[in-house]
Design a protein around this motif. Structure first.
Motif, mmCIF file in Angstrom:
data_model
loop_
_atom_site.group_PDB
_atom_site.id
_atom_site.type_symbol
_atom_site.label_atom_id
_atom_site.label_comp_id
_atom_site.label_asym_id
_atom_site.label_seq_id
_atom_site.Cartn_x
_atom_site.Cartn_y
_atom_site.Cartn_z
ATOM 1 N N THR A 1 -3.635 1.410 7.146
ATOM 2 C CA THR A 1 -2.472 1.866 7.912
ATOM 3 C C THR A 1 -2.925 2.543 9.195
ATOM 4 N N TYR B 1 1.799 14.747 0.167
ATOM 5 C CA TYR B 1 1.614 13.694 -0.850
ATOM 6 C C TYR B 1 0.858 14.121 -2.112
ATOM 7 N N THR C 1 8.540 1.120 -3.732
ATOM 8 C CA THR C 1 9.180 2.087 -4.637
ATOM 9 C C THR C 1 9.263 1.579 -6.084
ATOM 10 N N GLY D 1 11.077 -4.271 1.339
ATOM 11 C CA GLY D 1 12.166 -3.303 1.520
ATOM 12 C C GLY D 1 13.371 -3.700 0.688
ATOM 13 N N GLY E 1 0.832 -1.194 0.000
ATOM 14 C CA GLY E 1 0.000 0.000 0.000
ATOM 15 C C GLY E 1 0.869 1.247 0.000
ATOM 16 N N LYS F 1 2.217 -5.856 8.115
ATOM 17 C CA LYS F 1 3.590 -5.424 7.819
ATOM 18 C C LYS F 1 4.300 -5.088 9.117
ATOM 19 N N GLY G 1 12.391 4.203 -1.090
ATOM 20 C CA GLY G 1 13.359 3.244 -0.576
ATOM 21 C C GLY G 1 14.739 3.400 -1.183
ATOM 22 N N GLU H 1 -3.911 -5.731 3.808
ATOM 23 C CA GLU H 1 -2.562 -5.512 4.325
ATOM 24 C C GLU H 1 -2.693 -4.466 5.427
ATOM 25 N N MET I 1 13.392 -4.574 -2.485
ATOM 26 C CA MET I 1 13.124 -5.600 -3.498
ATOM 27 C C MET I 1 12.876 -4.939 -4.860
ATOM 28 N N ASN J 1 7.507 -8.105 -1.346
ATOM 29 C CA ASN J 1 6.602 -6.961 -1.380
ATOM 30 C C ASN J 1 7.416 -5.778 -1.896
ATOM 31 N N VAL K 1 16.176 1.250 -2.566
ATOM 32 C CA VAL K 1 16.091 0.459 -3.784
ATOM 33 C C VAL K 1 16.043 1.344 -5.031
ATOM 34 N N ASN L 1 -4.973 -1.830 1.696
ATOM 35 C CA ASN L 1 -4.074 -1.527 2.823
ATOM 36 C C ASN L 1 -4.795 -0.655 3.849
ATOM 37 N N THR M 1 -4.704 1.687 -1.420
ATOM 38 C CA THR M 1 -4.395 2.259 -0.106
ATOM 39 C C THR M 1 -5.664 2.876 0.485
ATOM 40 N N GLU N 1 15.993 -0.956 5.004
ATOM 41 C CA GLU N 1 16.205 -0.271 3.732
ATOM 42 C C GLU N 1 14.923 0.218 3.073
ATOM 43 N N ALA O 1 -0.829 -2.251 8.632
ATOM 44 C CA ALA O 1 0.507 -1.719 8.916
ATOM 45 C C ALA O 1 0.417 -0.627 9.958
HETATM 46 C C1 LIG Z 1 5.470 6.645 -1.663
HETATM 47 C C2 LIG Z 1 5.252 5.546 -0.656
HETATM 48 C C3 LIG Z 1 4.125 5.602 0.159
HETATM 49 C C4 LIG Z 1 3.896 4.587 1.089
HETATM 50 N N1 LIG Z 1 2.739 4.626 1.838
HETATM 51 C C5 LIG Z 1 2.443 3.592 2.653
HETATM 52 C C6 LIG Z 1 1.213 3.563 3.366
HETATM 53 O O1 LIG Z 1 0.390 4.463 3.268
HETATM 54 N N2 LIG Z 1 0.969 2.494 4.155
HETATM 55 C C7 LIG Z 1 1.865 1.450 4.283
HETATM 56 O O2 LIG Z 1 1.578 0.483 4.998
HETATM 57 N N3 LIG Z 1 3.038 1.470 3.640
HETATM 58 C C8 LIG Z 1 3.346 2.499 2.829
HETATM 59 N N4 LIG Z 1 4.535 2.487 2.123
HETATM 60 C C9 LIG Z 1 5.459 1.328 2.279
HETATM 61 C C10 LIG Z 1 5.261 0.287 1.173
HETATM 62 O O3 LIG Z 1 4.011 -0.332 1.243
HETATM 63 C C11 LIG Z 1 6.334 -0.813 1.247
HETATM 64 O O4 LIG Z 1 6.241 -1.486 2.483
HETATM 65 C C12 LIG Z 1 7.735 -0.264 1.087
HETATM 66 O O5 LIG Z 1 7.751 0.689 0.049
HETATM 67 C C13 LIG Z 1 8.721 -1.379 0.804
HETATM 68 O O6 LIG Z 1 9.994 -0.883 0.595
HETATM 69 P P1 LIG Z 1 10.607 -0.538 -0.871
HETATM 70 O O7 LIG Z 1 10.111 0.835 -1.186
HETATM 71 O O8 LIG Z 1 12.053 -0.626 -0.669
HETATM 72 O O9 LIG Z 1 10.055 -1.541 -1.835
HETATM 73 C C14 LIG Z 1 4.811 3.510 1.215
HETATM 74 C C15 LIG Z 1 5.955 3.491 0.416
HETATM 75 C C16 LIG Z 1 6.184 4.479 -0.517
HETATM 76 C C17 LIG Z 1 7.425 4.397 -1.374
#
Ligand SMILES: Cc1cc2nc3c(=O)[nH]c(=O)nc-3n(C[C@H](O)[C@H](O)[C@H](O)COP(=O)(O)O)c2cc1C
Length: 333
Positions: free
Chosen positions: A72, A271, A199, A176, A19, A121, A288, A98, A178, A196, A290, A70, A42, A145, A100
């Motif tokens: 959150t 945002y 980015t 994270g 999400g 998460k 990330g 999901e 990936m 998962n 990444v 998702n 989301t 990460e 978190a």
């Molecule tokens: C722009 C952005 C917004 C995000 N918003 C949420 C969110 O609202 N809720 C949530 O659980 N995770 C959020 N995440 C985390 C992602 O769901 C995911 O766990 C995370 O990006 C994984 O790491 P990675 O970016 O290295 O792939 C967000 C990530 C990004 C990059």
């Protein structure tokens, strides 16, 4: 590739799209799900349960594959209408959620009664074990990460994933850092049942965000993220920009005295400005490390298919090859 995660969610490939605030609209989730992975809308981005219900309906028009929502739970000035969001998910017939940010226990009975599978998460082994104990079906193990909120323990996935594998009975995915087939194979090697990605999915053709955001991710290296809000114990990994540098200066100057109000200009209401209008210096937005591995903007289908193809090449070509020929007879047979 079949894993406990593909079986649990009824998906073709063990890849989830986490999400993401102002990214996880129906277009994103449907494109990922149509590619055979799991797309996720989301919840909070939709603002109200009514709008979430509409988004779920829109997504269903765009895909007949499974997708999730998702939810959150983060510190917020005014609490979102969580009961309403949960009801919209159930009424919308969504079977995967999901969660978190905080313990989802309160919402599990209603979700379970409606046959919803819950993946929580977590950024630590202890939270993952808690998720297992309260009845979550799976965990998304989110390493240091990751883009977004990595928690306060700072354990990267090379340690966190095998630790999770040592302790958990329910399946988990690696979250994270990936990006591709290499990540997927490494995650599987460490005991995860899939990945998962956050980015990585933003830099795709279908991601419903401004072109500037995709280009910023492609241009960024692994050195370009920063951790903000650590003094508030609400750490977020974001892409560096002028506003983030200003915010970090304030953190340095004010030290432990800092409050949310001091940095509101750099984090509140950011945002939509970033994701919709492409104002890249508007404030801190999750990204990330990444980003350093992201060099193009493929379609979701291209991304998912090449990830799976690369994983297969690594397993069958590189890894099996390293072992040489299998002995015909065991040494002491
Ligand atoms: C722009 C952005 C917004 C995000 N918003 C949420 C969110 O609202 N809720 C949530 O659980 N995770 C959020 N995440 C985390 C992602 O769901 C995911 O766990 C995370 O990006 C994984 O790491 P990675 O970016 O290295 O792939 C967000 C990530 C990004 C990059």
């Amino acid at each position: 590739m079949k894993t406990r995660i593909t079986e649990l969610f009824g998906i073709e490939h063990p890849i989830l799209q986490g999400g993401m605030h102002y990214v996880g609209f129906a277009e994103m989730a449907a494109a990922v799900s149509n590619a055979g992975a799991l797309g996720i809308i989301t919840g909070l981005t939709q603002g109200t349960p009514e709008n979430l219900a509409k988004e779920i309906a829109r997504c269903r028009e765009m895909t007949d594959k499974p997708f999730g929502v998702n939810l959150t739970f983060l510190p917020a000035v005014t609490q979102p209408d969580y009961p309403g969001f949960v009801q919209a998910i159930i009424d919308g017939g969504v079977k995967i959620v999901e969660t978190a940010g905080n313990n989802p226990q309160k919402w599990l009975p209603a979700l379970k009664a409606a046959g919803v599978k819950v993946i929580h998460k977590c950024t630590s082994v202890r939270h993952s074990l808690k998720a297992e104990a309260i009845g979550c079906d799976a965990v998304s193990v989110d390493g240091f990460e990751c883009g977004g909120h990595p928690g306060e323990d700072d354990v990267p996935n090379f340690i966190l994933l095998p630790r999770a594998a040592e302790e958990l009975k329910i399946p988990f995915v690696a979250s994270g850092g990936m990006a591709d087939g290499r990540s997927l194979v490494a995650a599987l090697a460490m005991g995860a049942e899939g990945v998962n990605m956050g980015t990585r999915f933003i830099a795709t053709k279908e991601a419903p965000v401004h072109e500037h955001v995709k280009q910023a991710i492609v241009a960024a290296s692994e050195l370009d993220t920063r951790l903000i809000m650590r003094p508030l114990r609400n750490t977020e990994r974001v892409l560096n920009n002028a506003a983030v540098e200003r915010l970090l200066e304030k953190e340095k100057e004010l030290g432990p005295k800092i409050t949310f109000a001091d940095i509101a200009e750099e984090v509140a209401g950011v945002y939509p400005r970033i994701m919709k209008t492409g104002e890249m210096d508007a404030g801190g937005w999750s990204c990330g490390m990444v980003a350093g591995l992201i060099h193009d903007v493929p379609t979701c289908k291209e991304l998912v298919e090449r990830t799976m193809a690369e994983a297969e090449t690594i397993i069958r070509g590189r890894l099996e090859g390293l072992l040489g020929a299998q002995p015909k007879v065991a040494a002491h047979a």
